[in-house]
Design an enzyme around this catalytic site. Structure first.
Site, PDB file in Angstrom:
ATOM      1  N   LYS A  84       7.161 -31.086   9.195  1.00  0.00           N
ATOM      2  CA  LYS A  84       6.409 -30.314   8.194  1.00  0.00           C
ATOM      3  C   LYS A  84       5.395 -31.119   7.387  1.00  0.00           C
ATOM      4  N   SER A 130       4.489 -20.217   7.060  1.00  0.00           N
ATOM      5  CA  SER A 130       3.991 -20.876   5.858  1.00  0.00           C
ATOM      6  C   SER A 130       2.686 -20.246   5.418  1.00  0.00           C
ATOM      7  N   ALA A 131       2.414 -20.337   4.122  1.00  0.00           N
ATOM      8  CA  ALA A 131       1.119 -19.894   3.597  1.00  0.00           C
ATOM      9  C   ALA A 131      -0.019 -20.724   4.178  1.00  0.00           C
ATOM     10  N   THR A 132       0.315 -21.820   4.835  1.00  0.00           N
ATOM     11  CA  THR A 132      -0.718 -22.640   5.476  1.00  0.00           C
ATOM     12  C   THR A 132      -1.478 -21.827   6.519  1.00  0.00           C
ATOM     13  N   TYR A 154      -0.192 -29.249  11.905  1.00  0.00           N
ATOM     14  CA  TYR A 154       1.018 -28.572  11.402  1.00  0.00           C
ATOM     15  C   TYR A 154       0.747 -27.076  11.252  1.00  0.00           C
ATOM     16  N   LYS A 158       2.227 -23.547  13.343  1.00  0.00           N
ATOM     17  CA  LYS A 158       2.808 -22.318  12.769  1.00  0.00           C
ATOM     18  C   LYS A 158       2.075 -21.087  13.297  1.00  0.00           C
ATOM     19  N   TYR A 182       6.332 -18.781   3.664  1.00  0.00           N
ATOM     20  CA  TYR A 182       6.709 -19.356   2.367  1.00  0.00           C
ATOM     21  C   TYR A 182       5.465 -19.877   1.661  1.00  0.00           C
ATOM     22  N   PHE A 183       5.445 -19.735   0.354  1.00  0.00           N
ATOM     23  CA  PHE A 183       4.412 -20.382  -0.434  1.00  0.00           C
ATOM     24  C   PHE A 183       4.909 -21.798  -0.778  1.00  0.00           C
ATOM     25  N   ASN A 203       4.871 -36.313  -0.371  1.00  0.00           N
ATOM     26  CA  ASN A 203       3.516 -35.750  -0.268  1.00  0.00           C
ATOM     27  C   ASN A 203       3.334 -34.623  -1.265  1.00  0.00           C
ATOM     28  N   ARG A 236      -1.005 -23.228  -7.403  1.00  0.00           N
ATOM     29  CA  ARG A 236      -0.144 -22.823  -6.290  1.00  0.00           C
ATOM     30  C   ARG A 236       0.924 -21.851  -6.770  1.00  0.00           C
ATOM     31  N   GLY A 299      -8.591 -31.480   2.458  1.00  0.00           N
ATOM     32  CA  GLY A 299      -7.888 -30.326   3.016  1.00  0.00           C
ATOM     33  C   GLY A 299      -7.254 -29.419   1.980  1.00  0.00           C
TER      34      GLY A 299
HETATM   35  P1  NAD Z   1      13.310 -30.107   6.297  1.00  0.00           P
HETATM   36  O1  NAD Z   1      12.609 -31.193   7.012  1.00  0.00           O
HETATM   37  O2  NAD Z   1      14.082 -30.427   5.070  1.00  0.00           O
HETATM   38  O3  NAD Z   1      14.266 -29.308   7.295  1.00  0.00           O
HETATM   39  C1  NAD Z   1      14.018 -29.216   8.680  1.00  0.00           C
HETATM   40  C2  NAD Z   1      15.300 -29.608   9.400  1.00  0.00           C
HETATM   41  O4  NAD Z   1      15.075 -29.499  10.804  1.00  0.00           O
HETATM   42  C3  NAD Z   1      15.730 -31.045   9.113  1.00  0.00           C
HETATM   43  O5  NAD Z   1      17.093 -31.043   8.736  1.00  0.00           O
HETATM   44  C4  NAD Z   1      15.532 -31.754  10.456  1.00  0.00           C
HETATM   45  O6  NAD Z   1      16.485 -32.778  10.668  1.00  0.00           O
HETATM   46  C5  NAD Z   1      15.680 -30.610  11.430  1.00  0.00           C
HETATM   47  N1  NAD Z   1      14.990 -30.805  12.712  1.00  0.00           N
HETATM   48  C6  NAD Z   1      13.697 -31.184  12.922  1.00  0.00           C
HETATM   49  N2  NAD Z   1      13.436 -31.221  14.240  1.00  0.00           N
HETATM   50  C7  NAD Z   1      14.581 -30.849  14.884  1.00  0.00           C
HETATM   51  C8  NAD Z   1      14.934 -30.700  16.237  1.00  0.00           C
HETATM   52  N3  NAD Z   1      14.067 -30.960  17.224  1.00  0.00           N
HETATM   53  N4  NAD Z   1      16.192 -30.319  16.539  1.00  0.00           N
HETATM   54  C9  NAD Z   1      17.106 -30.064  15.554  1.00  0.00           C
HETATM   55  N5  NAD Z   1      16.822 -30.192  14.253  1.00  0.00           N
HETATM   56  C10 NAD Z   1      15.577 -30.582  13.917  1.00  0.00           C
HETATM   57  O7  NAD Z   1      12.187 -28.984   5.974  1.00  0.00           O
HETATM   58  P2  NAD Z   1      12.279 -27.704   5.046  1.00  0.00           P
HETATM   59  O8  NAD Z   1      11.428 -27.952   3.852  1.00  0.00           O
HETATM   60  O9  NAD Z   1      13.675 -27.282   4.882  1.00  0.00           O
HETATM   61  O10 NAD Z   1      11.473 -26.679   5.960  1.00  0.00           O
HETATM   62  C11 NAD Z   1      12.145 -25.813   6.857  1.00  0.00           C
HETATM   63  C12 NAD Z   1      11.102 -25.017   7.607  1.00  0.00           C
HETATM   64  O11 NAD Z   1      10.269 -24.317   6.665  1.00  0.00           O
HETATM   65  C13 NAD Z   1      10.155 -25.859   8.457  1.00  0.00           C
HETATM   66  O12 NAD Z   1       9.895 -25.174   9.659  1.00  0.00           O
HETATM   67  C14 NAD Z   1       8.904 -25.938   7.617  1.00  0.00           C
HETATM   68  O13 NAD Z   1       7.748 -26.097   8.400  1.00  0.00           O
HETATM   69  C15 NAD Z   1       8.910 -24.585   6.926  1.00  0.00           C
HETATM   70  N6  NAD Z   1       8.161 -24.578   5.660  1.00  0.00           N
HETATM   71  C16 NAD Z   1       8.481 -25.482   4.691  1.00  0.00           C
HETATM   72  C17 NAD Z   1       7.733 -25.509   3.497  1.00  0.00           C
HETATM   73  C18 NAD Z   1       8.034 -26.513   2.432  1.00  0.00           C
HETATM   74  O14 NAD Z   1       7.165 -26.762   1.587  1.00  0.00           O
HETATM   75  N7  NAD Z   1       9.221 -27.118   2.392  1.00  0.00           N
HETATM   76  C19 NAD Z   1       6.675 -24.592   3.311  1.00  0.00           C
HETATM   77  C20 NAD Z   1       6.409 -23.662   4.311  1.00  0.00           C
HETATM   78  C21 NAD Z   1       7.155 -23.666   5.490  1.00  0.00           C
HETATM   79  N1  UFG Z   2      -0.856 -32.641  -5.916  1.00  0.00           N
HETATM   80  C1  UFG Z   2      -1.248 -33.631  -6.793  1.00  0.00           C
HETATM   81  N2  UFG Z   2      -0.639 -34.844  -6.678  1.00  0.00           N
HETATM   82  C2  UFG Z   2       0.331 -35.115  -5.752  1.00  0.00           C
HETATM   83  C3  UFG Z   2       0.719 -34.073  -4.863  1.00  0.00           C
HETATM   84  C4  UFG Z   2       0.098 -32.853  -4.966  1.00  0.00           C
HETATM   85  O1  UFG Z   2      -2.123 -33.439  -7.633  1.00  0.00           O
HETATM   86  O2  UFG Z   2       0.832 -36.242  -5.699  1.00  0.00           O
HETATM   87  C5  UFG Z   2      -1.484 -31.308  -6.053  1.00  0.00           C
HETATM   88  C6  UFG Z   2      -2.236 -30.844  -4.816  1.00  0.00           C
HETATM   89  O3  UFG Z   2      -3.559 -31.324  -4.830  1.00  0.00           O
HETATM   90  C7  UFG Z   2      -2.123 -29.315  -4.942  1.00  0.00           C
HETATM   91  C8  UFG Z   2      -0.756 -29.121  -5.613  1.00  0.00           C
HETATM   92  O4  UFG Z   2      -0.444 -30.360  -6.237  1.00  0.00           O
HETATM   93  O5  UFG Z   2      -3.123 -28.841  -5.818  1.00  0.00           O
HETATM   94  C9  UFG Z   2       0.348 -28.760  -4.642  1.00  0.00           C
HETATM   95  O6  UFG Z   2       0.390 -29.724  -3.589  1.00  0.00           O
HETATM   96  P1  UFG Z   2       1.629 -29.816  -2.580  1.00  0.00           P
HETATM   97  O7  UFG Z   2       1.360 -30.975  -1.674  1.00  0.00           O
HETATM   98  O8  UFG Z   2       2.910 -29.815  -3.328  1.00  0.00           O
HETATM   99  O9  UFG Z   2       1.569 -28.425  -1.794  1.00  0.00           O
HETATM  100  P2  UFG Z   2       0.433 -27.794  -0.879  1.00  0.00           P
HETATM  101  O10 UFG Z   2       0.091 -26.465  -1.476  1.00  0.00           O
HETATM  102  O11 UFG Z   2      -0.669 -28.731  -0.639  1.00  0.00           O
HETATM  103  O12 UFG Z   2       1.177 -27.598   0.518  1.00  0.00           O
HETATM  104  C10 UFG Z   2       2.516 -27.110   0.629  1.00  0.00           C
HETATM  105  C11 UFG Z   2       3.135 -27.668   1.908  1.00  0.00           C
HETATM  106  C12 UFG Z   2       2.421 -27.127   3.107  1.00  0.00           C
HETATM  107  C13 UFG Z   2       2.450 -25.628   3.064  1.00  0.00           C
HETATM  108  C14 UFG Z   2       1.865 -25.130   1.763  1.00  0.00           C
HETATM  109  C15 UFG Z   2       1.985 -23.635   1.664  1.00  0.00           C
HETATM  110  O13 UFG Z   2       3.053 -29.082   1.913  1.00  0.00           O
HETATM  111  O14 UFG Z   2       3.080 -27.525   4.268  1.00  0.00           O
HETATM  112  O15 UFG Z   2       2.533 -25.711   0.662  1.00  0.00           O
HETATM  113  O16 UFG Z   2       3.314 -23.263   1.872  1.00  0.00           O
HETATM  114  F1  UFG Z   2       1.707 -25.155   4.088  1.00  0.00           F
END
Ligand code: NAD
Ligand code: UFG
Length: 343
Positions: A84, A130-132, A154, A158, A182-183, A203, A236, A299
């Site tokens: 992710k 994802s909202a991405t 990434y 999705k 998800y947002f 990140n 956000r 980005g």
């Molecule tokens: P996370 O990395 O904490 O959880 C993902 C889990 O998947 C991890 O436990 C990892 O070990 C496991 N995994 C990865 N590849 C695997 C594989 N090949 N086989 C088995 N297990 C595997 O991430 P998260 O934040 O819990 O996100 C879950 C999902 O939601 C992801 O698909 C992510 O893209 C999506 N998502 C997350 C966010 C966010 O900001 N956290 C936002 C939008 C969408």
């Molecule tokens: N930001 C900072 N400093 C930092 C990190 C982030 O100023 O150290 C700012 C960013 O510029 C943005 C806001 O905080 O304005 C949120 O940034 P995040 O990185 O927390 O989240 P994003 O919205 O960029 O992206 C996240 C996930 C993506 C997902 C998206 C929508 O990382 O994977 O939300 O779900 F696609």
């Protein structure tokens, strides 16, 4: 009522496992721990008061997935597993196409095979999108019919998986699919026992702010203060992971009850700026969060928040927690586990 959670040991999966137990389901965690820690399973047992089954392995292993599905016969699958990190996906695109798209293909094929053996049960899947997928939205709030695009591998992965699911439903109408966009998931379980445990330098904003508040990092870099937003910083739709977990339970229940597929936003419908988050975290933690304004991050979009009305109408779900709740719970997790699950 078994529900298989691929990636169930991860951040969102672990919170969803707890919510599923509370709702009377029997979650099974499937994970290879590529981005999580086995100690999560002990924490889940402590919170829920029961043992949660673990299948340790890789979603890319289709024959093994078939075996898991045959043994457990879950009524539904939630597919969280995947990579992710946006920046990493730009540097290592093949890793993302392989694990995210390849993992989804592997899971769908395994589910299709097992369904063919036992056609009485409809294959039922909830997918973590994802909202991405909205790329740089022209306006806010964002509804589900906004145009989709991608700005990194990434996000591309999705989008491809959403399209694959749509083609599969057309080809095999028995499939019941809930796509959840998800947002910005933040916060932690109120026990402080499970939470987000990013590897290396976070990140995302909230875990970085939490590490500054706990004294692990000197200051936050605020990526740009010249956006066309009220205070110039990015806005956000932060959503408490507990609300997100409840959204998965609602999605599963709706699919099992109605059998209709859907794609919905999971957000609060409210936007908060980077500086709003800093202030709320300082208040929740009682710690200062020093920051410096840095150049914009490549980005990033200025603002992004959901119109969550469809999720309320279709799933009867809405987010209940405030930004203050999110910061309070993130702080409880961070201060009790300053080094995450390795604490
Ligand atoms: P996370 O990395 O904490 O959880 C993902 C889990 O998947 C991890 O436990 C990892 O070990 C496991 N995994 C990865 N590849 C695997 C594989 N090949 N086989 C088995 N297990 C595997 O991430 P998260 O934040 O819990 O996100 C879950 C999902 O939601 C992801 O698909 C992510 O893209 C999506 N998502 C997350 C966010 C966010 O900001 N956290 C936002 C939008 C969408
Ligand atoms: N930001 C900072 N400093 C930092 C990190 C982030 O100023 O150290 C700012 C960013 O510029 C943005 C806001 O905080 O304005 C949120 O940034 P995040 O990185 O927390 O989240 P994003 O919205 O960029 O992206 C996240 C996930 C993506 C997902 C998206 C929508 O990382 O994977 O939300 O779900 F696609």
């Amino acid at each position: 009522m078994k529900i298989l959670l691929t990636g169930g040991a991860g951040y969102i999966g672990s919170h969803t496992a707890v919510a599923l137990v509370a709702a009377g389901f029997d979650p099974i965690v499937l994970d290879n721990f590529a981005n999580s820690h086995p100690v999560v399973m002990e924490r889940l047992a402590t919170i829920t008061g029961r043992h949660i089954a673990l299948e340790r392995g890789d979603v890319l292993d289709t024959p093994w997935l078939e075996d898991v599905l045959r043994r457990h016969q879950p009524v539904g699958v939630v597919h969280f597993a995947g990579d992710k990190a946006v920046g990493e996906s730009v540097a290592l695109p093949l890793k993302y196409f392989h694990n995210n798209i390849g993992g989804a293909v592997s899971l769908l094929r395994a589910m299709e095979t097992v369904h063919t053996e036992n056609p009485a049960t409809a294959p039922t899947l909830v997918f973590s999108s994802s909202a991405t997928v909205y790329g740089d939205p022209a306006t806010v709030p964002i509804t589900e019919n906004f145009p989709r695009s991608h700005t990194n591998p990434y996000g591309h992965s999705k989008l491809v998986i959403e399209d694959m699911l749509s083609a599969l439903r057309t080809a095999s109408p028995a499939w019941r699919v809930g796509v959840l966009r998800y947002f910005n998931p933040v916060g932690a379980h109120p026990s402080g026992l499970i939470g987000e445990d990013p590897a290396g330098i976070p990140n995302n904003l909230m875990p970085f702010v939490a590490q500054v508040a706990v004294g692990q990092r000197e200051h936050l870099n605020v990526y740009g203060d010249d956006y066309p937003t009220p205070d110039g910083t990015g806005v956000r739709d932060y959503i408490h992971v507990q609300d997100l977990a409840a959204g998965h339970v609602a999605a599963i229940k709706t699919l099992l009850r109605q059998g209709e597929s859907f794609t919905v936003n999971l957000g609060t419908g409210r936007g908060h700026s980077v500086l709003d988050v800093v202030k709320a975290f300082e208040a929740a933690s009682g710690k200062p969060v020093p920051y410096r304004v840095a150049p914009r991050r490549a980005g990033d979009v200025a603002q992004c928040w959901a119109d969550p009305a469809l999720a309320l109408r279709l799933l009867g779900w809405q987010a209940l927690h405030t930004l203050d709740d999110m910061c309070a719970d993130a702080w409880r997790w961070q201060s009790a586990n300053p080094n995450g699950y390795r604490s």
